[in-house]
Write a protein that holds these residues in place. Sequence first.
Motif, PDB file in Angstrom:
ATOM      1  N   UNK A 167      40.627  51.411  37.466  1.00 16.04           N
ATOM      2  CA  UNK A 167      40.606  50.006  37.072  1.00 16.04           C
ATOM      3  C   UNK A 167      41.253  49.758  35.714  1.00 16.04           C
ATOM      4  N   UNK A 168      41.338  50.785  34.872  1.00 10.78           N
ATOM      5  CA  UNK A 168      41.885  50.601  33.515  1.00 10.78           C
ATOM      6  C   UNK A 168      43.296  50.027  33.521  1.00 10.78           C
ATOM      7  N   UNK A 169      44.249  50.544  34.298  1.00  9.04           N
ATOM      8  CA  UNK A 169      45.588  49.960  34.290  1.00  9.04           C
ATOM      9  C   UNK A 169      45.594  48.515  34.783  1.00  9.04           C
ATOM     10  N   UNK A 170      44.724  48.193  35.732  1.00 12.80           N
ATOM     11  CA  UNK A 170      44.671  46.824  36.239  1.00 12.80           C
ATOM     12  C   UNK A 170      44.111  45.874  35.190  1.00 12.80           C
TER      13      UNK A 170
ATOM     14  N   UNK B 268      46.774  45.081  32.488  1.00 10.55           N
ATOM     15  CA  UNK B 268      47.804  44.139  32.943  1.00 10.55           C
ATOM     16  C   UNK B 268      47.290  42.714  32.936  1.00 10.55           C
ATOM     17  N   UNK B 269      46.000  42.518  33.089  1.00  9.88           N
ATOM     18  CA  UNK B 269      45.443  41.167  33.196  1.00  9.88           C
ATOM     19  C   UNK B 269      45.249  40.519  31.900  1.00  9.88           C
TER      20      UNK B 269
END
Length: 166
Positions: free
Chosen positions: A159-162, A165-166
Amino acid sequence: KAKTDAKPRQKEKKGGLVRCGDLRKLRGRPAILFTCPTKQERAAAHELGALLRDYLKKLKPTAAKAEAPAAASTSAALKAEAAAEAEAGARVTVYDVGNVGLGYAALESGVDVVELASAIVRDAKDDASSAAAAAKLVVRLMPMQHVGFAGLGPCLEGAAPLIEKA
């Protein structure tokens, strides 16, 4: 009397809700995730368990009924049918996974859960007098062909990369 440290074993009620403390035990099994109204998990579990057992009998006739010899006595045929019914009743276990309004029905691994859920939904839609249409507490059925498990660490890493990006 000598005291033991072991906790008394809880008996599983037929069609009842079984508490699942460790979700990893459910890994690798086909299942149906279902939603129900809040605080109605026990009643919905009983309703869904009975519904799934009924549809399993319809979709997958037992081998004992199909292979019953014609020359067998009536009592032997009844015993074989009772054994087949007991086997069919043991295929579904409904678990309480600890979420409000959510339940989990695990099935044996030879069952096509997508076909089973589709048959239930199709009957509920097409035939108003079917058992599926009479089910009042089961709101949604979500078939899962294979259940996996990821701990908190792998979920956070994914979930960290997502989140960045948000």
